[in-house]
Design an enzyme around this catalytic site. Structure first.
Site, short mmCIF file in Angstrom:
data_model
loop_
_atom_site.label_atom_id
_atom_site.label_comp_id
_atom_site.label_asym_id
_atom_site.label_seq_id
_atom_site.Cartn_x
_atom_site.Cartn_y
_atom_site.Cartn_z
N LYS A 1 0.83 -1.19 0.00
CA LYS A 1 0.00 0.00 0.00
C LYS A 1 0.87 1.25 0.00
O LYS A 1 1.88 1.31 0.69
CB LYS A 1 -0.91 0.02 1.23
CG LYS A 1 -2.04 -0.98 1.19
CD LYS A 1 -2.93 -0.85 2.42
CE LYS A 1 -4.12 -1.79 2.35
NZ LYS A 1 -5.00 -1.66 3.53
N GLU B 1 -19.44 -8.95 8.99
CA GLU B 1 -20.53 -8.31 9.73
C GLU B 1 -21.51 -9.32 10.33
O GLU B 1 -22.01 -9.12 11.44
CB GLU B 1 -21.28 -7.34 8.81
CG GLU B 1 -20.44 -6.15 8.36
CD GLU B 1 -19.62 -6.42 7.11
OE1 GLU B 1 -18.97 -5.48 6.62
OE2 GLU B 1 -19.65 -7.58 6.62
N ARG C 1 -25.56 -5.93 6.11
CA ARG C 1 -25.00 -7.24 5.78
C ARG C 1 -25.20 -8.25 6.90
O ARG C 1 -25.02 -9.45 6.70
CB ARG C 1 -23.51 -7.09 5.46
CG ARG C 1 -23.26 -6.25 4.20
CD ARG C 1 -21.81 -5.80 4.10
NE ARG C 1 -20.89 -6.91 3.96
CZ ARG C 1 -20.22 -7.19 2.83
NH1 ARG C 1 -20.40 -6.45 1.76
NH2 ARG C 1 -19.38 -8.18 2.79
#
Length: 634
Positions: free
Chosen positions: A281, A369, A397
């Site tokens: 990243k 979730e 979700r």
């Protein structure tokens, strides 16, 4: 040196370039991403990390005929630039500009709309099988990050995909959380190329044919020898092989000389393939490499200076997320039963300080979730007081678990729902438009919406004391600027607060029943009509007594919420009036039955008439239509 990137109008032109030219394109592409994100804000670290991978995929595969599905989608800025949208990048995440995520109606190269995690493998598998049904030859590629692989849906899709042994289907695992491990070197790249090549594939198939009629113990021995050989190169791969994939990697995701040959070899193979690439990243921008979390989703900044801390003595307005984080630490200090749960949203949900102070009571369950909700239910059964910090759009979700595993059993789980309402530049995919409607229909639920920062703190403490499921939904960003009290005070459950009483003459009395973030707007609007304003506070249980009183003493009732009108808080008020036989004109204002694209929060609210001028105009029309007279006369 010519600007190669500016000359590329499509991936087809990219495929005509030489390998050295591709490396130049990578440098220019990385600079283009940095330049544009620094001006508009957006996701930076993840996009800087996918530059070479994006180039390699578009170079090897025939896009858009071959379908690429980018998981989450916050890593697709290089993809957007290479697919004809470079000149539109200054409009990224702006009103009527480019979306920050893949969007099907924006480009044929955006094959699937993705902004929530872990959906890419399922979607790409559907595309691959659809092509097979239609007799079309194309590849389907899912690009998924290592964080997104923590979600159950990704593994459900892998489990399903592995049974189709003749499908041109590729999953690319973009592993950007680890540094490049020792196996990722020249030898490993050579072995990856070897295993992805035709010679290895043909040899493997020949051995299988040879052993097809051999005794079962010999076939099993050969299979185990192959597994162990691959495990020496990459221990991770055996897990994906068990799902029915041919695992290859890991390889350096920033090395085009490794990526392109591997993808070209994979393209010629049959059956589901799994390529593991390792990226970093923030690649190419040292500040983002050093702190990829800080540069994950920055606002505008000067690339030469980086994100600068606030000047000493600067006092910025407190966000609702900060209010929640401070309250949770105070509540945990006062009550040892309090624990915090988050589905991989530590920074976004304001749990950084809580993790530092209470590491043994902090649980990050990954992008899962459903698990987060049921896990919290399990904690609650043993006497703890779990607080689930979650965005409104992500709680969707875990909806079945919310009903079945928490509410049905009446377990004391507190849902601290961040990003309730519109969310600005993240657009429709992240807007918390539906939580009021989907929560208020669940038995046992208590649902609250604070009008300001201190009320948010009070509501959180109130919810903590409820012996059953509860939710406090608050908006993104800052509130009106009300100072939060240091204590842990509570509010009476189900009681509204009358903020303003109308002194208008009979026949022109308006009552505005406002929920959460709309209370401050209601107070501004009320001055034009000398209207009453009620801070409703509770969506459920609704303060029916106050609703009925306002209806009986006013000529028009206006409900106001930053949430979907259909089934929302205004609907709860209408239901209460109908149940009690009270007839009064009601104007329900809130988010309409449409998706609202990215822009500033003010632009979004204005676009649906939820700013002061829009609300004022709607009330004037309603008074003219329902109480008689012209709009001008009201």
């Amino acid at each position: 040196m010519t600007d190669l990137l500016a000359s590329l109008r499509s991936p087809a032109e990219l495929r005509a370039l030489s390998r050295p030219e591709l490396r130049r394109v990578a440098d220019e592409l990385r600079a283009c991403v940095l330049e544009n994100v620094s001006r508009t804000g957006g996701h930076l670290s993840s996009n800087l990390g996918t530059v070479e991978l994006t180039i390699a995929l578009h170079y090897v595969f025939d896009t858009p005929n071959d379908r690429i599905v980018w998981d989450v989608g916050h890593q697709t800025y290089p993809h957007k630039i290479l697919t004809g949208r470079r000149e539109a990048m200054p409009t990224l995440r702006q009103w009527q500009g480019l979306s920050g995520f893949p969007k099907r109606d924006e480009s044929p190269y955006d094959t699937f709309g993705t902004a929530h995690s872990s959906t890419s493998i399922s979607a790409a598998l559907g595309m691959a099988l659809a092509s097979k049904v239609k007799g079309e030859k194309r590849h389907a590629i899912a690009v998924i990050g290592d964080g997104a692989m923590t979600a159950g849906e990704a593994f459900e899709a892998l489990n399903n995909a592995g049974v189709y042994d003749d499908l041109p289907f590729l999953v690319v695992l973009n592993d950007n959380d680890m540094s490049i491990s020792p196996p990722v070197g020249a030898l490993n790249q050579y072995l990856t190329r070897l295993m992805s090549g035709q010679f290895y594939s043909a040899g493997k198939e020949s051995v299988r044919n040879l052993l097809r009629n051999a005794p079962a113990p010999m076939r099993e021995l050969a299979h185990k020898l192959e597994e162990h050989a691959k495990a020496i190169v990459s221990p991770t791969g055996t897990m994906f092989e068990e799902f029915g994939f041919n695992y290859l990697g890991p390889i350096d995701g920033h090395d085009l000389d490794a990526l392109i040959p591997a993808l070209e070899n994979i393209k010629a193979l049959k059956g589901p393939q799994f390529l593991h690439v390792v990226t970093r990243k923030g690649r190419g921008y040292k500040l983002a490499e050093a702190d990829p979390v800080l540069y994950h989703g920055p606002g505008k900044f000067n690339p030469s200076e980086g994100i600068r801390p606030a000047a000493p003595g600067t006092v910025s307005a407190k966000t609702y997320t900060q209010v929640f984080g401070e309250w949770l630490c105070d509540a945990a200090a006062a009550d040892k039963r309090v624990v915090g749960v988050t589905p991989a949203m530590r920074e976004g949900s304001g749990l950084v300080e809580f993790e530092k102070r209470f590491p043994d009571r902090y649980y990050d369950v990954g992008i899962a979730e459903q698990h987060a909700v049921t896990f919290a239910g399990g904690l609650a059964t043993e006497g703890l007081r779990p607080v689930v910090a979650i965005y409104s759009t992500f709680l969707q979700r875990g909806y079945d678990q919310l009903i079945h595993d928490v509410a049905l059993q009446n377990l004391p789980v507190l849902f601290a729902i961040d990003r309730g309402g519109l969310v600005g530049a993240d657009g429709a995919t992240h807007a918390g438009a539906y939580d009021i409607a989907y929560l208020r229909c669940i038995p046992n639920m208590v649902v609250m919406a604070p009008a300001d920062e201190n009320e948010c703190r009070q509501m959180l403490q109130t919810a903590l004391g409820i012996d059953g499921p509860s939710a406090v939904r608050y908006p993104r960003g800052t509130g009106p600027g009300v100072k939060t009290e240091a204590g842990l005070s509570t509010l009476p459950v189900g009681r509204a607060q009358v903020r303003r009483q109308s002194a208008a003459p009979a026949g022109k009395r308006v009552a505005i029943l406002a929920f959460g973030s709309m209370v401050a707007l209601a107070e501004n609007v009320a001055q034009a009509f000398d209207a009453s304003v009620v801070n409703m506070r509770f969506v459920k249980p609704l303060d029916e007594a106050t609703v009925l009183e306002m209806a009986r003493t006013h000529d028009l009732v206006v409900t106001l919420e930053e949430a979907a009108v259909m089934g929302g808080a205004g609907t709860a008020c209408v239901e209460a009036l109908n149940a009690n036989g009270v007839l009064v004109p009601v104007l329900q204002l809130g988010l309409p039955d449409t998706y609202i694209d990215q822009g500033t929060p003010a632009q979004q609210l204005a676009s649906v008439g939820l700013d002061v001028p829009g609300i004022t105009a709607s009330i004037r029309r309603a008074m003219a239509e329902r109480l008689g007279g012209s709009v001008e006369a009201v």
